[in-house]
Motif scaffolding. Structure first.
Motif, PDB file in Angstrom:
ATOM      1  N   ALA A 182      -0.322  -2.053   4.660  1.00 52.97           N
ATOM      2  CA  ALA A 182      -0.782  -1.442   3.346  1.00 52.97           C
ATOM      3  C   ALA A 182      -0.036  -2.325   1.960  1.00 52.97           C
ATOM      4  CB  ALA A 182      -0.210  -0.122   3.448  1.00 52.97           C
ATOM      5  N   VAL A 242       4.531  -4.809  -9.945  1.00 56.28           N
ATOM      6  CA  VAL A 242       4.118  -4.301  -8.694  1.00 56.28           C
ATOM      7  C   VAL A 242       4.191  -5.390  -7.578  1.00 56.28           C
ATOM      8  CG1 VAL A 242       2.158  -3.068  -7.217  1.00 56.28           C
ATOM      9  CG2 VAL A 242       2.859  -2.195  -9.614  1.00 56.28           C
ATOM     10  N   VAL A 299      -2.416  -3.930  -1.030  1.00 56.81           N
ATOM     11  CA  VAL A 299      -2.256  -3.597  -2.637  1.00 56.81           C
ATOM     12  C   VAL A 299      -1.773  -4.916  -3.364  1.00 56.81           C
ATOM     13  CG1 VAL A 299      -0.873  -2.438  -4.216  1.00 56.81           C
ATOM     14  CG2 VAL A 299      -1.561  -1.097  -2.102  1.00 56.81           C
ATOM     15  N   GLU A 352       2.671  -0.129   7.379  1.00 55.71           N
ATOM     16  CA  GLU A 352       3.441  -0.237   6.028  1.00 55.71           C
ATOM     17  C   GLU A 352       3.035  -1.474   5.491  1.00 55.71           C
ATOM     18  OE1 GLU A 352       7.109   1.540   3.470  1.00 55.71           O
ATOM     19  OE2 GLU A 352       7.507   0.814   5.387  1.00 55.71           O
ATOM     20  N   ILE A 385      -6.719  -2.642  -3.001  1.00 52.44           N
ATOM     21  CA  ILE A 385      -6.038  -1.649  -3.672  1.00 52.44           C
ATOM     22  C   ILE A 385      -6.007  -0.301  -3.181  1.00 52.44           C
ATOM     23  CG2 ILE A 385      -5.071  -0.520  -5.743  1.00 52.44           C
ATOM     24  CD1 ILE A 385      -5.642  -3.238  -6.956  1.00 52.44           C
ATOM     25  N   PHE A 386      -7.301   0.456  -3.214  1.00 47.13           N
ATOM     26  CA  PHE A 386      -7.538   1.587  -2.758  1.00 47.13           C
ATOM     27  C   PHE A 386      -7.294   1.541  -1.256  1.00 47.13           C
ATOM     28  CE2 PHE A 386     -10.441   4.598  -0.331  1.00 47.13           C
ATOM     29  CZ  PHE A 386     -10.226   5.846  -1.315  1.00 47.13           C
ATOM     30  N   ASP A 391     -10.283  -4.380  -6.073  1.00 43.31           N
ATOM     31  CA  ASP A 391     -10.105  -2.715  -6.025  1.00 43.31           C
ATOM     32  C   ASP A 391     -10.238  -2.071  -4.800  1.00 43.31           C
ATOM     33  OD1 ASP A 391     -10.148  -3.135  -8.758  1.00 43.31           O
ATOM     34  OD2 ASP A 391     -12.321  -3.141  -9.202  1.00 43.31           O
ATOM     35  N   LEU A 406       6.488  -5.318  -4.208  1.00 42.65           N
ATOM     36  CA  LEU A 406       5.763  -5.377  -3.030  1.00 42.65           C
ATOM     37  C   LEU A 406       6.473  -6.529  -1.923  1.00 42.65           C
ATOM     38  CD1 LEU A 406       2.169  -4.464  -3.734  1.00 42.65           C
ATOM     39  CD2 LEU A 406       3.825  -3.021  -2.484  1.00 42.65           C
ATOM     40  N   ILE A 442      -0.614   3.852   2.337  1.00 43.05           N
ATOM     41  CA  ILE A 442       0.828   4.181   2.122  1.00 43.05           C
ATOM     42  C   ILE A 442       0.940   5.628   2.021  1.00 43.05           C
ATOM     43  CG2 ILE A 442       2.450   4.247   0.037  1.00 43.05           C
ATOM     44  CD1 ILE A 442       1.326   1.479  -0.554  1.00 43.05           C
ATOM     45  N   ILE A 443      -0.104   6.396   1.458  1.00 38.95           N
ATOM     46  CA  ILE A 443      -0.065   7.786   1.308  1.00 38.95           C
ATOM     47  C   ILE A 443      -0.004   8.413   2.667  1.00 38.95           C
ATOM     48  CG2 ILE A 443      -1.279  10.098   0.661  1.00 38.95           C
ATOM     49  CD1 ILE A 443      -2.301   8.063  -2.104  1.00 38.95           C
ATOM     50  N   GLY A 483      -5.022   0.168   0.662  1.00 40.29           N
ATOM     51  CA  GLY A 483      -3.492  -0.101   0.818  1.00 40.29           C
ATOM     52  C   GLY A 483      -2.962   1.071   0.157  1.00 40.29           C
ATOM     53  N   ALA A 484      -3.271   1.576  -0.762  1.00 42.93           N
ATOM     54  CA  ALA A 484      -2.808   2.761  -1.368  1.00 42.93           C
ATOM     55  C   ALA A 484      -3.140   4.045  -0.531  1.00 42.93           C
ATOM     56  CB  ALA A 484      -3.360   3.246  -2.819  1.00 42.93           C
TER      57      ALA A 484
END
Length: 176
Positions: free
Chosen positions: A100, A79, A104, A97, A144-145, A141, A83, A151-152, A147-148
């Protein structure tokens, strides 16, 4: 080299570095200040609690025999490589983007470092709402949360950017 960084999403790696330092510093503090499973109450619903996570999110595969450490470390490296490649391919002005991806990336590297160094991830943020206790987590964590989620949300809010990028690639192929 500096030209590549200035003109691409790599320009946003400073976010990765800052969050990685914050993540590792808070984990170091936790290991130095608390014994395993020791808890320090900050608020009635929030504690610093030293825990070890041998699995992934929500301790997924945490009770496996040890092979999961290599799996999750490998996934984190894959990953991270993706990235970094994506940041290098992005223009610097695709802020949402790039931020994000940088978030992550910092989380993936931070938790992978723990797995390589300790064989587990150090967690310490502990929320207990009385009726529900959230699994203990860390700064990586959170990165990551967020950033994800970005992205969504970005794919929902800016779907035309993906379509424009696909159209540009088709135009380039046709012009060759």
């Amino acid at each position: 080299m500096t030209e590549i960084i200035e003109k691409t999403g790599l320009r946003w790696l400073w976010i990765t570095v800052i969050l990685l330092i914050l993540d590792q510093a808070t984990k170091y503090w936790t290991v130095q200040a608390l014994d395993l499973y020791e808890s320090y109450q900050v608020l009635s619903f929030f504690n610093f609690t030293y825990a070890r996570n041998f699995g992934a999110a929500f301790s997924f595969l945490g009770d496996a025999s040890g092979w999961q450490k290599y799996l999750f470390t490998g996934i984190a490296f894959a990953v991270s490589a993706f990235l970094l490649y994506s940041l290098k391919q992005n223009r610097f002005d695709k802020r949402w983007e790039n931020i994000a991806f940088s978030l992550v990336l910092s989380g993936a590297i931070g938790n992978a470092m723990d797995r390589v160094i300790f064989g587990y991830v150090v967690d310490f943020l502990d929320f207990d709402l009385g009726f529900y206790r959230w699994p203990t987590f860390n700064v990586a964590d959170i990165a990551i949360f967020i950033g994800a989620a970005m992205i969504i949300l970005g794919s929902i809010i800016y779907p035309e950017q993906k379509a424009d990028a696909a159209d540009e690639k088709l135009d380039e192929k046709e012009n060759k």
